[in-house]
Scaffold this active site. Structure first.
Site, PDB file in Angstrom:
ATOM      1  N   SER A  23      32.078  27.202 -12.068  1.00 26.39           N
ATOM      2  CA  SER A  23      32.214  28.512 -11.427  1.00 26.39           C
ATOM      3  C   SER A  23      32.656  28.429  -9.975  1.00 26.39           C
ATOM      4  O   SER A  23      32.963  29.444  -9.356  1.00 26.39           O
ATOM      5  CB  SER A  23      30.888  29.281 -11.514  1.00 26.39           C
ATOM      6  OG  SER A  23      29.868  28.586 -10.825  1.00 26.39           O
ATOM      7  N   SER A 140      30.451  11.177  -9.695  1.00 27.29           N
ATOM      8  CA  SER A 140      29.504  10.620  -8.731  1.00 27.29           C
ATOM      9  C   SER A 140      29.939  11.091  -7.344  1.00 27.29           C
ATOM     10  O   SER A 140      30.225  12.273  -7.154  1.00 27.29           O
ATOM     11  CB  SER A 140      29.490   9.092  -8.832  1.00 27.29           C
ATOM     12  OG  SER A 140      28.646   8.520  -7.861  1.00 27.29           O
ATOM     13  N   TYR A 154      20.321  13.173  -2.287  1.00 21.98           N
ATOM     14  CA  TYR A 154      21.640  13.398  -2.896  1.00 21.98           C
ATOM     15  C   TYR A 154      22.258  12.050  -3.250  1.00 21.98           C
ATOM     16  O   TYR A 154      22.741  11.843  -4.372  1.00 21.98           O
ATOM     17  CB  TYR A 154      22.550  14.162  -1.929  1.00 21.98           C
ATOM     18  CG  TYR A 154      23.965  14.316  -2.436  1.00 21.98           C
ATOM     19  CD1 TYR A 154      24.284  15.309  -3.359  1.00 21.98           C
ATOM     20  CD2 TYR A 154      24.973  13.461  -2.008  1.00 21.98           C
ATOM     21  CE1 TYR A 154      25.578  15.447  -3.835  1.00 21.98           C
ATOM     22  CE2 TYR A 154      26.269  13.588  -2.481  1.00 21.98           C
ATOM     23  CZ  TYR A 154      26.566  14.581  -3.393  1.00 21.98           C
ATOM     24  OH  TYR A 154      27.852  14.705  -3.878  1.00 21.98           O
ATOM     25  N   LYS A 158      23.166  10.289  -6.994  1.00 22.47           N
ATOM     26  CA  LYS A 158      24.484   9.760  -7.346  1.00 22.47           C
ATOM     27  C   LYS A 158      24.420   8.252  -7.634  1.00 22.47           C
ATOM     28  O   LYS A 158      25.138   7.757  -8.515  1.00 22.47           O
ATOM     29  CB  LYS A 158      25.477  10.055  -6.216  1.00 22.47           C
ATOM     30  CG  LYS A 158      25.751  11.544  -6.002  1.00 22.47           C
ATOM     31  CD  LYS A 158      26.336  12.198  -7.244  1.00 22.47           C
ATOM     32  CE  LYS A 158      26.758  13.631  -6.995  1.00 22.47           C
ATOM     33  NZ  LYS A 158      27.372  14.269  -8.186  1.00 22.47           N
TER      34      LYS A 158
END
Length: 280
Positions: A23, A140, A154, A158
């Site tokens: 989106s 990633s 964060y 990843k």
């Protein structure tokens, strides 16, 4: 009658692609680009609105909820009977000091970026295995190659995707399913504006001043980053390759070179360079 048969034959020949988090940002740009290339594209969002063009079918999916994931996949398969390519793109970011991250912040960061990827993979693997082919592309980040200050969880999410994808690639190899890992650098998307900021960190007597200074650097680099169409084109090339590589870095030359240099630069020097860059 023959022309109608040819139409349905061509539809069957088109690759069916599912891209999560479609989106906004990378997902939005990539879904539009791939649909223009003639693929059958399905996008997902927690709150899908009208499809942003007539060639993209939006499905409701919360990647952190396996039931929601399975329901969306079931709809797709009822309409297309197969999934050729999955792009696990859905993600979010929380910026703040590791010490001050709340349990809720840690959970939503890891659940969205990492567990979400696992949920989608586990939902589509049986279908791909049944036909003996398929391609899973996990998004990633350069932040999954090196730890970025004040984006620790964060980066952790990843890094988790990196290790997960390496193992998944080996385990799915006998079934003809290819797994690819894409590590984007900084791009100008809505990710910067949608990042959640740790209030505790911004007001901290220990971290506040450094955090606010470093955050400005991070946001400047992101806003001045590349055009996300670059990533969409890279994904298109991966989809088209019969034998793609496992890992791809996509972004500015200097950023990609610096990330790649981690393997050869001593840790102490590398971390010193990061401290200078992020004004720590």
């Amino acid at each position: 009658m023959q022309s109608l048969q040819n139409y349905f034959y061509l539809c069957r020949m088109k690759k069916v692609i599912l891209i999560t988090g479609a989106s906004s940002g990378f997902g939005l740009v990539t879904a539009n680009f791939l649909s223009e290339k003639g693929y059958i594209v399905y996008g997902t969002s927690r709150n899908p609105k009208e499809s942003f063009n007539n060639n993209v079918r939006m499905l409701k999916m919360d990647v952190t909820d396996r039931t929601s994931v399975d329901a969306a996949i079931s709809i797709l398969l009822s309409e297309q009977d197969r999934i050729d390519v999955v792009i696990n793109n859905a993600g979010m970011g929380i910026c703040g000091a590791l010490e001050l991250a709340t349990p809720e912040e840690i959970k939503i960061q890891m659940d969205t970026n990492f567990i979400g990827t696992v949920n989608v993979c586990n939902s589509v693997i049986p279908t791909m295995r049944a036909v003996g082919k398929g391609k899973i592309i996990n998004i990633s980040s350069i932040g999954g190659v090196l730890g970025i200050p004040f984006q620790g969880f964060y980066s952790a999410s990843k890094f988790a995707i990196e290790g997960y994808s390496e193992t998944l690639s080996l385990e799915l190899r006998p079934f003809g399913i290819k797994v690819c890992l894409v590590e984007p650098g900084d791009f100008s998307t809505g990710f910067t504006d949608h990042r959640k900021i740790s209030f505790l960190t911004s007001q901290s007597e220990f971290y506040g001043k450094t955090f606010n200074r470093t955050l400005k650097i991070i946001e400047k680099e992101e806003r001045n980053g590349g055009n996300p169409i670059q990533l969409a084109k890279a994904l298109y090339r991966i989809i088209e390759k019969k034998h793609p590589r496992f890992r791809y870095k996509v972004g500015g030359f200097l950023q990609i070179a610096f990330a790649g240099a981690k393997a050869i630069i001593p840790d102490r020097i590398y971390q010193f360079m990061l401290c200078i860059y992020y004004s720590l």
